[in-house]
Design an enzyme around this catalytic site. Structure first.
Site, PDB file in Angstrom:
ATOM      1  N   GLY A  10     -47.045  90.365  28.125  1.00 46.51           N
ATOM      2  CA  GLY A  10     -47.034  90.133  29.627  1.00 46.51           C
ATOM      3  C   GLY A  10     -48.387  90.096  30.301  1.00 46.51           C
ATOM      4  CB  SER A  12     -49.351  85.624  32.772  1.00 41.60           C
ATOM      5  OG  SER A  12     -48.119  85.981  33.286  1.00 41.60           O
ATOM      6  CB  VAL A  61     -40.279  88.137  18.644  1.00 36.61           C
ATOM      7  CG1 VAL A  61     -41.091  89.259  17.821  1.00 36.61           C
ATOM      8  CG2 VAL A  61     -40.060  88.813  20.096  1.00 36.61           C
ATOM      9  CB  SER A 131     -42.664 103.240  34.344  1.00 36.98           C
ATOM     10  OG  SER A 131     -42.275 103.713  35.673  1.00 36.98           O
ATOM     11  CE1 TYR A 144     -39.389  98.909  34.481  1.00 38.33           C
ATOM     12  CE2 TYR A 144     -39.850 100.998  35.785  1.00 38.33           C
ATOM     13  CZ  TYR A 144     -40.331  99.994  35.050  1.00 38.33           C
ATOM     14  OH  TYR A 144     -41.703 100.017  34.934  1.00 38.33           O
ATOM     15  CB  ALA A 146     -32.106 104.212  30.653  1.00 38.23           C
ATOM     16  CE  LYS A 148     -41.375 100.325  31.417  1.00 39.57           C
ATOM     17  NZ  LYS A 148     -42.305  99.497  30.642  1.00 39.57           N
TER      18      LYS A 148
END
Lengths: 234, 77
Positions: A10, A12, A61, A131, A144, A146, A148
């Site tokens: 991530g 960029s 991946v 987060s 989100y 859950a 993190k």
């Protein structure tokens, strides 16, 4: 001293972009990944390799596996993540799954890629960008949060597995940081709850990540380190 | 000693920091040579690299001694 290589997913935008810049400035070799590299705006740099990667896809991946193993990644920064906010009552299973699949399963997939090299070198740094939402909770972010909280648990277990090999695993847990991800959710009410009375900037996060990647952090593992302006105090 | 056995002994001694004199074909990595669970995974990785083979996870779990490693490698390479 040998030049160490950092893989930053991530890379960029947002915090990831800041990390790519600060790691290059600090003399690391960097592999930055993003979903569409034609849209990323990086300056030409001999120490930078930009690769397309969608961490929500096992096939994507696998496509970078050879490159990653050839170069050898010393420092992995699992930064890529998405939000798809909705009140739980309105959240569909696919909105739940998308966020878990990227933020949590993606960390699983990418971490697998770098294990062999770190075990062989008996040195490694895995830094997961989590987060504060994972520990604090945030309405509209059940998926989100859950994901993190899952990353933080992953961090602790993996840290215990790899400690004997001098590989440290830590999470960095930002509060509200000014990026595309937060532009629709932050408002005056939120800022009032932050003791330092402002949103964070990506450059508030990057020095801690740089420290965790260095030799100086070698007695810190399994931790979730919070950078949130004091928003969430335990 | 077969060539495979020699190489396996070398890898095991290097990985687990044990002396060749303390190792025989029946030596079990965990019980006799003090390997922990991560060591056993790393040993399989090292065998895969040295002999250019891919050992599936369910078969890797059965490779617990020098002899069982040699047998698997000789039967699959």
């Amino acid at each position: 001293m040998e030049t160490k290589t950092a893989l930053i997913t991530g890379g960029s935008r947002g915090i990831g972009r800041e990390l790519v810049d600060i790691f290059l400035e600090s003399g690391y070799r960097v592999i930055a990944t993003c979903r569409d590299k034609t849209k990323s705006k990086f300056m030409e740099n001999k120490n930078l390799t930009v690769e397309n990667l969608d961490i929500s896809s096992k096939d994507s991946v696998e496509e970078i596996q050879n490159l990653v193993e050839e170069i050898g990644v010393d420092i992995l920064i699992n930064n890529a993540g998405i939000t798809n906010d909705k009140l739980f009552l309105r959240m569909s299973e696919s909105e739940w799954n998308d966020v878990i699949n990227t933020n949590l399963n993606g960390v699983f997939r990418v971490t697998k890629l770098v294990m062999k090299h770190m075990l062989k070198k008996k040195w490694g740094r895995i830094i997961n960008i989590s987060s504060i939402s994972g520990a604090m909770g945030n309405p509209g972010q059940t998926n989100y949060s859950a994901s993190k909280a899952g990353v933080d648990g992953f961090t602790r277990s993996l840290a215990k597995e790899l400690g004997s090999r001098n590989i440290t695993v830590n999470s960095v847990s930002p509060g509200f940081i000014e990026t595309n991800m937060t532009e629709n959710i932050v408002n005056e009410e939120i800022i009032k709850k932050i003791p330092l009375q402002r949103l964070g900037k990506p450059s508030d996060i990057s020095p801690l990540v740089l420290f965790l990647a260095s030799d100086e952090s070698n007695y810190i593992t399994g931790q979730t380190l919070v950078v949130d302006g004091g928003l969430f105090m335990k | 000693m077969s060539d495979v056995l020699n190489k396996v002994v070398d890898i095991v001694c290097g990985q687990l920091s044990v002396d060749k004199a303390d190792v025989n074909p029946e030596s079990a990595f965990v019980e006799d040579l003090g390997a922990d669970s991560l060591d056993t995974v790393e040993l399989v990785m090292a065998f895969e690299e040295e002999f250019d083979v891919e050992i599936p996870d369910d078969e890797a779990e059965k490779i617990t001694t020098i002899q069982s490693a040699v047998e698997w490698i000789e039967g699959n390479s």
